[in-house]
Design an enzyme around this catalytic site. Structure first.
Site, mmCIF file in Angstrom:
data_model
loop_
_atom_site.group_PDB
_atom_site.id
_atom_site.type_symbol
_atom_site.label_atom_id
_atom_site.label_comp_id
_atom_site.label_asym_id
_atom_site.label_seq_id
_atom_site.Cartn_x
_atom_site.Cartn_y
_atom_site.Cartn_z
ATOM 1 N N MET A 21 0.840 -1.195 0.000
ATOM 2 C CA MET A 21 0.000 0.000 0.000
ATOM 3 C C MET A 21 0.875 1.245 0.000
ATOM 4 O O MET A 21 1.708 1.407 0.889
ATOM 5 C CB MET A 21 -0.907 0.016 1.231
ATOM 6 C CG MET A 21 -1.952 -1.059 1.241
ATOM 7 S SD MET A 21 -2.829 -1.086 2.828
ATOM 8 C CE MET A 21 -1.619 -1.918 3.854
ATOM 9 N N ILE B 199 1.412 -6.151 7.956
ATOM 10 C CA ILE B 199 2.808 -5.863 8.277
ATOM 11 C C ILE B 199 3.025 -4.351 8.313
ATOM 12 O O ILE B 199 2.738 -3.658 7.332
ATOM 13 C CB ILE B 199 3.752 -6.497 7.244
ATOM 14 C CG1 ILE B 199 3.518 -8.010 7.175
ATOM 15 C CG2 ILE B 199 5.214 -6.208 7.591
ATOM 16 C CD1 ILE B 199 4.190 -8.678 5.997
ATOM 17 N N GLY C 215 0.249 2.857 6.435
ATOM 18 C CA GLY C 215 0.985 1.886 5.615
ATOM 19 C C GLY C 215 0.347 0.521 5.756
ATOM 20 O O GLY C 215 -0.693 0.403 6.321
ATOM 21 N N SER C 216 0.951 -0.576 5.347
ATOM 22 C CA SER C 216 2.064 -0.609 4.451
ATOM 23 C C SER C 216 2.055 -1.866 3.589
ATOM 24 O O SER C 216 2.240 -1.783 2.399
ATOM 25 C CB SER C 216 3.379 -0.461 5.218
ATOM 26 O OG SER C 216 3.695 -1.637 5.907
ATOM 27 N N ARG C 217 1.776 -3.107 4.161
ATOM 28 C CA ARG C 217 1.773 -4.311 3.346
ATOM 29 C C ARG C 217 0.941 -5.399 4.014
ATOM 30 O O ARG C 217 0.906 -5.507 5.231
ATOM 31 C CB ARG C 217 3.199 -4.821 3.160
ATOM 32 C CG ARG C 217 3.325 -5.905 2.106
ATOM 33 C CD ARG C 217 4.762 -6.320 1.927
ATOM 34 N NE ARG C 217 4.989 -7.678 2.369
ATOM 35 C CZ ARG C 217 6.178 -8.162 2.716
ATOM 36 N NH1 ARG C 217 7.230 -7.380 2.713
ATOM 37 N NH2 ARG C 217 6.305 -9.415 3.070
#
Length: 218
Positions: A97, A155, A185-187
């Site tokens: 992201m 994460i 964020g982020s993943r």
């Protein structure tokens, strides 16, 4: 529509930015400087509130489909050893992201929450190879009769300093519904059986709750 996790931050940001403008108009006599400060603070506020967008998504419910848990870009599709829950090899799909993406996390499948655990950790950049195991993260496993068990992992990254996870063990969840939030964020990684047909490609952009990333047939 904004996510509930952003209300406090947006209120604090608004108060601070208003205070900055009050001070500037009280003590600065140069008009263009006061105007520049106003414009900058408005832009900053808009940037902050866009992090907390929570658009309504109408997920087409299908127990065989795995939908993207977040908005972003597919940055990895690879065979890995999942060491926390399955402890075997899985296909990992990683979605990154950017700061301008919607940061709501959604359940990739519907079913029963079998596992949910928070791990404190580092704040390596989200694309770092070790971020999936060393960064602050939460791991959630949802199971239904068709897809079996699907694991997804929020994460944190270099900017993200707080992960919010609503999934609790034994909850019955609906595919595409709100399962949490990663602030700034982020993943998110999704772990699937090795023989799962993957329906996305590297660098493809996906929408949380809408894009089907895999299909697990009975």
């Amino acid at each position: 529509m904004f996510h509930k996790e952003g209300y406090k931050i947006m209120a604090i940001a608004a108060a601070l930015l208003i205070a900055i403008n009050i001070v500037s108009y009280s003590f600065i006599n140069t008009y263009w400087i006061k105007f520049a400060i106003l414009v900058v603070t408005i832009i900053l506020f808009l940037l902050i509130i866009q992090f907390f967008r929570n658009p309504k998504r109408k997920t087409v419910l299908n127990d065989a489909n795995v939908v993207a848990p977040v908005d972003g870009k597919v940055v990895a599709i690879e065979e890995v050893e999942e060491k926390e829950y399955f402890k075997d090899k899985r296909i990992q799909i990683s979605i990154f992201m950017s700061p301008i993406n919607v940061h709501v996390t959604r359940h990739p499948i519907g079913g029963k929450v079998k596992y949910s655990k928070y791990h404190p950790g580092k704040f390596l950049v989200a694309w770092h190879p070790k971020s999936s195991e060393e960064n602050e993260r939460t791991t959630v496993v949802v199971e239904n009769k068709v897809a079996g068990e699907v694991l997804y992992r929020q994460i944190a990254g270099a900017m993200a300093k707080r992960i919010v996870n609503y999934a609790e063990v034994d909850d019955e969840v609906i595919q595409g519904s709100d399962s949490g939030f990663i602030k700034f964020g982020s993943r998110v990684d999704v772990f699937l059986p090795l023989d799962t047909p993957i329906l996305v490609k590297l660098d493809q952009k996906v929408k949380g709750g809408l894009s089907v990333i895999a299909n697990i047939e009975e």
